[in-house]
Design a protein around this motif. Structure first.
Motif, PDB file in Angstrom:
ATOM      1  N   GLY A 228       0.775  -1.233   0.000  1.00 45.49           N
ATOM      2  CA  GLY A 228       0.000   0.000   0.000  1.00 45.49           C
ATOM      3  C   GLY A 228       0.806   1.283   0.000  1.00 45.49           C
TER       4      GLY A 228
ATOM      5  N   VAL B  74       8.561  -2.819  -7.658  1.00 48.60           N
ATOM      6  CA  VAL B  74       7.509  -3.318  -8.541  1.00 48.60           C
ATOM      7  C   VAL B  74       7.170  -2.352  -9.678  1.00 48.60           C
ATOM      8  CG1 VAL B  74       5.094  -4.068  -8.615  1.00 48.60           C
ATOM      9  CG2 VAL B  74       6.523  -4.697  -6.688  1.00 48.60           C
TER      10      VAL B  74
ATOM     11  N   LYS C  49      -1.866   0.316  -6.035  1.00 45.67           N
ATOM     12  CA  LYS C  49      -1.725  -1.102  -5.696  1.00 45.67           C
ATOM     13  C   LYS C  49      -2.869  -1.947  -6.252  1.00 45.67           C
ATOM     14  CE  LYS C  49      -4.205  -1.262  -1.334  1.00 45.67           C
ATOM     15  NZ  LYS C  49      -4.625   0.153  -1.299  1.00 45.67           N
TER      16      LYS C  49
HETATM   17  S1  SF4 Z   1       3.426  -1.915  -5.968  1.00 51.22           S
HETATM   18 FE1  SF4 Z   1       5.005  -1.839  -4.393  1.00 51.22          FE
HETATM   19  S2  SF4 Z   1       4.347  -0.162  -3.052  1.00 51.22           S
HETATM   20 FE2  SF4 Z   1       2.567  -0.767  -4.256  1.00 51.22          FE
HETATM   21  S3  SF4 Z   1       1.511  -2.243  -2.994  1.00 51.22           S
HETATM   22 FE3  SF4 Z   1       2.841  -3.393  -4.379  1.00 51.22          FE
HETATM   23  S4  SF4 Z   1       4.717  -3.713  -3.217  1.00 51.22           S
HETATM   24 FE4  SF4 Z   1       3.585  -2.096  -2.168  1.00 51.22          FE
END
Ligand code: SF4
Ligand SMILES: Cc1cc2nc3c(=O)[nH]c(=O)nc-3n(C[C@H](O)[C@H](O)[C@H](O)COP(=O)(O)OP(=O)(O)OC[C@H]3O[C@@H](n4cnc5c(N)ncnc54)[C@H](O)[C@@H]3O)c2cc1C
Lengths: 449, 520
Positions: free
Chosen positions: B448, B489, B461
């Protein structure tokens, strides 16, 4: 209508529910006792550090469940009566099911140390653990953490944000020694120490010392040293949360035993995620998998099977990631802490920076077997394909830019990596693929020169 | 380190107190000369001299009394004109007169020791802010969000509320009661004169404060994200565009007697572009005037779609724009306050497109009036439409709400809910662009952080955990989601349009079950 009941609203149970909803019209109920709604366990640390609040770590808005016709029951399951296909909850109510999915996760390990149940001794797994930690840190100036794994580092980072002096007891000679090879362990150990955490290597906990009022005052190590502390964090791994199944017909060992279809010995009962234990894992992995991603995959898989598309659990190339204070870590395939017979290891580390790439390949076939990176982000799809296709290390090195997932303008490192590889293995390879983005590349060259 | 930061904070506090105090230490004496210098015409000067006879050369110790004395006389005069329907005599530039009368009637240290006061207020304040910011975020480089949700100023605590109140009050004074902050402009006269040759107006004051805010807080931002080159480059870019294009170049243009506009401000954010006084001004300035008009129209017609196609909306919103620049620098500590709910998203799409339609409608009306000379468009007075837009959108929405509400609604409330240019850029980004935020396979742990720190309120997310790329019209490409993601990510990328949108696949990337089943 068939009624699918899921115990546990963690990533495994919720993923199963979501995919069941996509595939079917079944009645779906999730029962969980920890929190009313699904939250991200991996984000607990950020709540404690003030990066987020509880609301922020819930992956779905509260309206989501009703909108998707997923019923939620907030309570603990006490008993499973598999022959009657029903559950007994702590409040005495009974829930009947046609199909049951057990996704109850883990509980922290405790190894029977003297004083392990004193006030101020705790693990970090649940929301309640976090609340307890908030209570415990109020009277904490010094803390000791036992167990040099991922959750231990997270706990250390958390406590440092509250200006608590932290001492880390690590059984091995380096951090996360059971998993990480030497160079990696060294890099992370150094980084943790540079953040003001004391690490005591080769040190194990002997007992916890009472202050006379039922509260921890200090700990004693196996080599007889006493370390004062008001908080003792136990992060020595977790085990499946299955004690409530002891008297049921469902077969358990350490976890709930399942076959490749995630089915237990009872045909309408399945188990997924941290709490499941394979009789024999479908791949070369351990029989219990305790990570986020595998829980998610098992949830997806079981949803397929229950909605009629019988599907075996078949995880692909292993991957995982973590963050140690400021250093991000990613891993693909297998990098063992001690290389195997047939493996050659290539390690590049940027001078003076916390950036590292470790590549493991087969001595005979030159096929890439595993990747570790620190301070560098790689593209999952590319790494996955390389390992799956047993791509030769030369090709990988020459095309490493294609896997670069660092943000724009970050310093490229592919040439340096290649130069070292050429030197070490006496080759004359040239770079074929650079990090994408022409303008970005030019600018980052100027910026990073 | 810590000590220097403390000293900086202390200096900033002194500068700030002096800055506020400077509004309360003068007395005011209106002279005939001031009236003549600031009146619009000889006739206006004559009549003002007459009705203000009682005020002239009288020393007022209270600014309030001084302003209301003048205001009353002008009001009385105007009422009479209106009753007699002598429209051409009505004094429309009342607010401006009051501002310049107050500014030029100031007596006391601000007037006599202007440079000293400039240094004591702006000088000491800026020095303090720069010192504090240079020496904050010490320790390892990396994400520094510790304690944000415990903070009394960053998370809607009482300090945040006071700050918000102060900012709102500032905007109200600036737009509607600038005479009460005239001393601030007075202190800037030397600077203004050295740039444009003219004394400082309230807009010069605003531009100066705005630029200072972007630079000092930009330094803070760069320090905070020093490990992330994308953030560093983009912040240097907004600092540059603000200082040059928005602040200095228009003043130089004014000095050269050319139309003095911000050449990076794009219609319809720059909503007065087609107003007749502007068109007239451009057309009266020969080749350069034509060129400037041509430049502005091309930016809107060609620049926006073309550059947005290649790089996404970010090229403007978080690299060039002034509103964006302030949001990213001074507003950075409030980015997590944006509302991430689906409801907010729905509201956003409604309001921002409504403003876009309003802006286009107004512009059509204005151009129609310009060409036909008829000030009624579809039965509406085009001046009234402009007045309404200027008030509701230009001042209240963009200024008071957009910036004043930073500590409450987050730093991009205007960009997200109101900016018509953002709406236009967003349409291009959504439907015809190479830009997207790529999600890295199955690596998301749904923590998040990305959604929390998205200033545009995008629930990042939601996509990332499903393995989907993020393609959203509102995304300004600030790159903070990617920066705060603890698992690497997210990556902002420009690439082939094909594959930009990817639906959630049945299985997380890395789960081979389905592939195997299909092989059977
Ligand atoms: S994209 Fe990265 S920051 Fe966003 S929820 Fe997934 S792991 Fe967490
Ligand atoms: C601090 C921390 C950080 C982590 N970070 C990472 C990471 O970065 N990456 C990664 O891959 N993994 C990480 N993990 C591991 C990962 O979180 C787990 O593997 C994953 O959450 C397991 O999901 P699950 O759904 O199987 O179980 P859980 O998330 O444990 O969910 C099970 C739920 O069922 C409830 N429950 C149990 N018994 C009952 C009962 N009898 N009745 C009702 N409800 C019951 C539990 O209270 C719980 O809410 C982390 C774990 C922790 C604790």
């Amino acid at each position: 209508m068939r009624h699918i009941v899921i115990i546990g609203n963690g990533i495994s149970g919720v993923t199963a529910a979501r995919h069941l909803r996509k595939q079917s019209d079944f009645k779906i109920t999730i029962i969980s006792g920890e929190t009313e709604h699904f939250f991200s366990r991996t984000a607990l640390m950020y709540v404690f550090m003030g990066h987020m609040r509880y609301e922020n770590i819930k992956p779905y808005e509260d309206e989501f469940w009703e909108k998707n016709r997923i019923d939620l029951i907030f309570g603990w399951v006490e008993k499973v009566d598999a022959s009657a296909s029903e559950l007994k909850l702590a409040d005495g109510s009974i829930v009947k099911y046609d199909e049951l999915i057990i996704a109850t996760g883990s509980v922290p390990n405790k190894f029977g140390w003297k004083g392990q149940d004193l006030i101020g001794v705790q693990g970090l797994y649940s929301w309640q653990d976090l609340e307890l930690l908030e209570e415990n840190v109020k009277r904490t100036e010094r803390a000791v953490i036992v167990g040099g794994g991922l959750i231990g580092v997270e706990l250390a980072e958390m406590l440092k944000t509250r200006n608590i002096e932290v001492t880390f007891l690590v059984r091995e000679g380096r951090f996360w020694g059971g998993i990480l090879p030497k160079e990696e362990g060294q890099l992370i150990s150094d980084h943790i120490q540079s953040n003001g955490v004391n690490i005591e290597f080769n040190t194990e906990l002997e007992e916890v010392i009472d202050d006379g009022k039922g509260q921890v005052k200090a700990i004693k190590t196996k080599d007889g040293r006493i370390i004062q502390c008001e908080l003792l964090g136990l992060t020595v791994g977790v085990h499946p949360n299955v004690s409530f199944l002891k008297d049921s017909e469902i077969k358990i060992n350490k976890g709930v035993l399942v076959d490749h279809f995630l089915r237990t010995n009872i045909s309408n009962v399945y188990a997924i995620g941290d709490c499941a234990e394979f009789y024999r894992h479908p791949t070369d992995r351990k029989n219990i998998e305790q990570v986020w991603y595998t829980g998610k995959m098992m949830g997806e898989t079981v949803a397929q099977t229950i909605s009629g598309n019988e599907t075996a659990y078949q995880p692909g190339v292993w991957f995982n990631s973590a963050k140690f204070f400021e250093i991000e870590y990613q891993t693909y395939g297998w990098v063992w802490n001690k290389p195997k017979e047939n493996e050659t290891v290539f390690c590049w580390q940027q001078k003076g920076k916390d950036r590292m790439v470790k590549l493991v390949f087969d001595k005979n076939t030159n096929a890439l077997l595993g990747i570790n990176t620190f301070g560098i982000r790689l593209r999952h799809e590319v790494c996955n394909a390389w390992i799956e296709n047993r791509t030769s290390i030369d090709t990988v090195i020459q095309n490493f830019g294609g896997a670069n997932f660092d943000p724009e303008f970050f310093a490229p490192f592919e040439q340096e990596l290649l130069d070292q590889y050429n030197q070490q293995f006496n080759k004359n390879l040239v770079l074929k693929m650079k990090k994408s983005g022409r303008i970005a590349n030019l600018l980052s060259k100027i910026l990073n020169s | 380190m810590k000590i220097i930061q403390r000293i900086g904070l202390f200096l900033f506090a002194i500068g700030f107190i002096a800055f506020i105090g400077s509004l309360f230490i003068s007395s005011y004496t209106l002279t005939q000369e001031t009236i003549i210098n600031n009146a619009q015409s000889k006739a206006q000067a004559t009549i003002l001299t007459e009705v203000l006879a009682e005020v002239v050369n009288h020393n007022y110790t209270s600014k309030w009394a001084f302003v209301s004395a003048i205001n009353n006389e002008i009001e009385t005069l105007n009422t009479a004109y209106r009753e007699n329907q002598e429209w051409d005599k009505v004094i429309y530039n009342q607010k401006e007169l009051l501002f310049y009368f107050t500014k030029n009637s100031t007596v006391g240290p601000i007037k006599s020791k202007g440079t000293l006061w400039f240094l004591l207020t702006f000088g000491v304040g800026i020095l303090g802010a720069v010192l504090t910011n240079l020496f904050s975020y010490i320790g390892h480089a990396g994400i520094k969000n510790n304690g944000i949700f415990f903070s009394k100023w960053k998370s809607r605590g009482w300090i945040g509320m006071i700050l918000g109140g102060f900012l709102i009050l500032f905007y109200i004074l600036l737009y509607w009661f600038p005479m009460y902050i005239a001393e601030w402009a007075l202190m800037l006269d030397p600077l203004s004169k050295s740039l444009s040759g003219n004394p400082a107006s309230q807009w010069f004051l605003y531009g100066f404060l705005y630029t200072v805010a972007i630079i000092t807080m930009g330094i803070r931002f760069i320090k905070k994200y020093r490990h992330n080159k994308y953030q560093v480059v983009r912040t240097i870019s907004v600092m540059f565009f603000q200082t040059s294009f928005a602040f200095i170049i228009p003043d130089i243009l004014a000095r050269l007697n050319l139309p003095a506009y911000d050449l990076k401000n794009i219609f319809p954010l720059d909503y007065t572009l087609f107003f007749e006084w502007r068109l007239d001004e451009y057309l009266a300035n020969g080749f350069i005037g034509y060129f400037m008009l041509f430049w502005s129209i091309s930016l809107f017609l060609i620049g926006v779609p073309l550059i947005t196609y290649f790089y996404g909306k970010r090229w403007y919103c978080s690299w060039v724009c002034g509103c964006g620049g302030l949001a990213e620098t001074a507003g950075d500590e409030f980015r997590h306050l944006s509302d991430k709910s689906l409801k907010a998203w729905r509201l956003e799409r409604f309001t921002i497109h409504t403003v876009l339609v309003f802006a286009i409608f107004m512009t059509v009306a204005v151009i129609y009036a310009y060409i036909t000379g008829d000030n009624h468009f579809l039965g509406m007075d085009t001046y009234k439409i402009r007045e309404w837009y200027g008030f509701a959108i230009g001042s209240v929405f963009a200024g008071v709400v957009g910036t004043g509400f930073y500590p409450i609604l987050g730093n991009r409330a205007w960009c997200r809910f109101g900016c018509p240019l953002a709406a236009y850029l967003g349409l291009v980004q959504r439907f015809k662009s190479r830009f997207r935020i790529t999600t890295n396979g199955g690596q998301c742990i749904s923590c998040g952080n990305c959604s929390t720190y998205c200033e545009m309120g995008i629930d990042v997310k939601w996509y990332a955990q499903r393995g989907q790329n993020i393609v959203r019209s509102s995304c300004v490409g600030c790159g903070i989601c990617s920066a705060v993601c603890p698992r690497g990510v997210l990556k902002l990328e420009n690439g082939a349009e094909e594959g930009r949108f990817n639906d959630e696949s049945i299985f997380t990337f890395g789960n081979d079950g389905v592939r195997l089943r299909d092989d059977l």
